[in-house]
Design an enzyme around this catalytic site. Structure first.
Site, mmCIF file in Angstrom:
data_model
loop_
_atom_site.group_PDB
_atom_site.id
_atom_site.type_symbol
_atom_site.label_atom_id
_atom_site.label_comp_id
_atom_site.label_asym_id
_atom_site.label_seq_id
_atom_site.Cartn_x
_atom_site.Cartn_y
_atom_site.Cartn_z
ATOM 1 N N ASP A 140 0.801 -1.224 0.000
ATOM 2 C CA ASP A 140 0.000 0.000 0.000
ATOM 3 C C ASP A 140 0.836 1.278 0.000
ATOM 4 O OD1 ASP A 140 -1.037 -0.224 3.539
ATOM 5 O OD2 ASP A 140 0.900 -0.427 2.542
ATOM 6 N N GLU B 165 12.112 -3.921 12.408
ATOM 7 C CA GLU B 165 13.223 -3.680 11.487
ATOM 8 C C GLU B 165 14.557 -3.919 12.191
ATOM 9 O OE1 GLU B 165 10.801 -1.558 12.171
ATOM 10 O OE2 GLU B 165 9.604 -1.470 10.332
#
Lengths: 337, 344
Positions: free
Chosen positions: B207, B294
């Site tokens: 997205d 991350e």
């Protein structure tokens, strides 16, 4: 008798076995259906390469740190194949207004439009003048474009307290584009499509609409509280509409669900969007002056395929940004987002 | 009264058909044959043919499609539909492997369509799409096959317990972790450490919005490169803090800037060589606090001073963390107002 029947069976068995083995052998042939390698590049008209100037990554291996001049753009595509002059132009009219996601929306829309040959993008800003952000984006996009602007008059402009779904209508902007088309375009075979900057368009849609003679229609996904809204088609003609939200409208379509031939717009100079129309009636306010229901041309396989989706982008949360700005530590406004 | 002979005969008749049916499903080429019959699909762009001469469009079209097209072409003056092609593959450019986790929801096809439209402009891109599903869905398979990109289609289902159990804050559910790890796993299986290809890995959610410049920035990453990302962390953009010497010295974020890597998934790319050198590095599922996903990967790969800042020393925004609204399908009702056979 029994002997003969058995021979028939044996013959049948051998014949079918032989045929099937032949078919299986055919399956085993490698069909070079790999669409990936060495494909011809997509077509496209002479594009205006913007001020940034295309760079060219050097051949001859090894890694190379990026040059001081900034990012390299991908190498320009090979020269586009010859397109016949009678290929109708598609004028894509996009009203846009300044908000956080504006640049992102226009960037990804331009990436889709860049694949479509003979397309002219008409971007109309809801602003008193053209903005640098949009101007730079258009110049760099590689598309043929026209940059217009038309501010929405104050009573209809959304105010800060308005709910999220009450978005600017874009009527004045689209009318400005219609005016530009009527003032500058000759009566050529061309199609006008009103594409909002947050929807999603498949490439096939543009090819479907190119053959529009008056007004063409097709289904739109994710709109009107449904998976898709669509015209109902019988024997190649539109006989009704499959919609749940305000189905009594003369044309219960979304803006993304139709395209108009340029000739028709030029022939009916009075047809325009009515900015005072009730919510949902904007499309009808234009189409009523152009065409009747029976004259609509259904596309997308008699309106059975969804080639465009009415996606909407969330407003990004800026809580921390607002916090920082109150402390006078907001992010650098010179960095364009 | 079944005699053995009759039984044998029946068996011998049925056997070749059974053989055909089983083998038909195995061969991938038959799927292409069935695709031929279906009309060429949504994400294609047209080139006009004049009087059926289709010389231009022959390159790149699979040979099996070519015959079909030329037969139909002769009739109409303006014929249409060939696949949009990415720029030709170059042997000199590093490959960009883009790993996109995706899951079924109403906007999935739209998101993947516009992502494909973006990737079709990037040279030497290989798209690794990993579905969060028990089986690869037809929707994604068809989309990928018709897009014209180099792709790999994988799938792994996130177990329900993982989706709900790990965190009571929905925003911190580690969505896509298993899928990204599967993408890394595929890379490690496909290429050997002895002869690593030139390339980078980039985790691209379906997205977000990516500018074309971004891919050229990341292409020549030596180890791990980083850049700003818009609309994350409640800010206009988050970015690494870069010293005048061109080294990353910190993070310009409000949300926990003291994380070892306070960066969004869309803000970094890793060179393939590094991924292959460190085969144990992957995203952690257990015990990962919100915002640390991350970090869970990067800490095993690189330290902060080893990061390469891109995008003009992290002063330009080339990727936006856009999110698409969930469409309110209120009018579908309990039994569905629209035809479920129409793919959306």
């Amino acid at each position: 008798m029994r002997l003969k029947l058995r021979n028939v069976f044996v013959a049948y068995f051998l014949a079918s076995l032989g045929g099937l083995l032949y078919a299986l052998l055919q399956l085993g042939q490698p069909c070079d259906c790999r669409q990936r390698r060495g494909g011809a590049p997509d077509g496209g008209e002479g594009r205006e390469r913007g001020a940034a100037g295309p760079g060219r990554p050097e051949p001859g291996g090894g890694q190379r740190p990026p040059g001081p001049g900034g990012p390299r753009l991908p190498p320009p595509a090979l020269p586009p194949p010859e397109l016949p002059p009678e290929l109708p132009t598609i004028y894509v009219v996009t009203p846009t207004y300044a908000r956080l996601v504006q640049k992102a929306e226009l960037v990804r829309l331009s990436q889709t439009l860049l694949h479509v040959p003979r397309l002219h993008w008409v971007v109309v800003e809801d602003a008193p003048g053209p903005s640098a952000l949009v101007a730079a984006l258009l110049a760099q996009s590689g598309l043929r474009f026209t940059h217009l602007h038309a501010p929405t008059p104050p009573p209809r402009r959304p105010r800060p307290g308005d709910p999220a779904w009450l978005r600017p209508r874009g009527a004045e902007q689209r009318n400005r584009a219609l005016q530009w088309l009527r003032d500058t375009r000759p009566a050529e075979p061309a199609v006008v499509y009103f594409a909002d900057d947050d929807n999603t368009y498949s490439l096939r849609l543009f090819e479907e609409m190119r053959s529009t003679r008056r007004v063409a229609v097709w289904p739109v996904g994710l709109v009107g509280g449904l998976r898709f809204e669509r015209p109902l088609v019988e024997r190649g003609r539109v006989v009704g509409f499959h919609a749940a939200w305000k189905p009594e409208r003369p044309f219960p379509l979304d803006m993304a669900g139709f395209a108009v031939a340029l000739r028709l717009l030029l022939a009916r100079p009075g047809a325009r969007f009515d900015p005072r129309a009730e919510r949902g009636y904007l499309e009808s306010s234009l189409l009523q002056g152009l065409v009747s229901r029976e004259q609509l041309e259904p596309k997308a396989d008699n309106c059975t395929r969804v080639l465009v989706w009415h996606t909407r982008t969330e407003k990004p949360k800026m809580r921390q940004e607002e916090q920082l700005q109150r402390q006078g530590l907001g992010s650098d406004p010179r960095v364009e987002v | 009264m079944l005699r053995r002979r009759n039984l044998l005969t029946t068996l011998l008749i049925a056997l070749p058909w059974a053989l055909l049916l089983t083998l038909w499903h195995q061969y991938p080429t038959t799927r292409y044959l069935s695709l031929l019959k279906k009309e060429t699909d949504e994400n294609v762009t047209s080139k006009a043919l004049v009087n059926g001469t289709s010389a231009l469009r022959e390159e790149g079209l699979p040979s099996c499609m070519r015959q079909q097209q030329s037969m139909v072409a002769t009739r109409k003056v303006i014929q249409n539909y060939v696949y949009s092609r990415p720029p030709p593959w170059s042997d000199n450019l590093p490959t960009i492997f883009v790993i996109t986790p995706t899951y079924t929801r109403p906007v999935q096809k739209a998101e993947l369509t516009r992502l494909a439209n973006t990737f079709l402009h990037v040279q030497n891109l290989h798209w690794v799409v990993v579905e969060d599903s028990p089986r690869r869905t037809n929707l994604v398979s068809n989309l990928l096959e018709k897009a014209g990109l180099n792709f790999t289609h994988l799938n792994v289902e996130t177990p329900k317990s993982l989706k709900l159990g790990l965190s009571w804050i929905p925003s911190h559910t580690p969505r896509g972790t298993l899928q990204r790890n599967l993408g890394l796993h595929w890379l490690r299986n496909s290429f050997s450490n002895a002869a690593p290809p030139e390339g980078v890995v980039y985790f691209a959610d379906d997205d977000n919005t990516y500018s074309l410049e971004l891919f050229e920035e990341m292409r020549y990453t030596r180890r791990v490169s980083v850049w700003p990302v818009a609309f994350v962390g409640g800010l206009r953009y988050e970015s690494p803090k870069v010293s005048p010497a061109g080294k990353v010295v910190g993070w310009k974020t409000v949300f926990d800037p003291n994380r070892p890597f306070a960066i969004d998934m869309a803000g970094f790319a890793i060179s393939i060589k590094l991924i292959l050198e460190k085969p144990q590095a992957s995203f952690k599922l257990e015990g990962v606090k919100g915002g640390y996903q991350e970090t869970s990967l990067l800490k095993d790969l690189v330290t902060m001073d080893g990061l390469e800042p891109k995008a003009a020393n992290c002063t330009k925004v080339l990727v936006w963390h856009t999110r698409t609204e969930r469409p309110t399908l209120v009018n579908e009702g309990k039994r569905g107002f629209t035809d479920p056979r129409v793919e959306v």
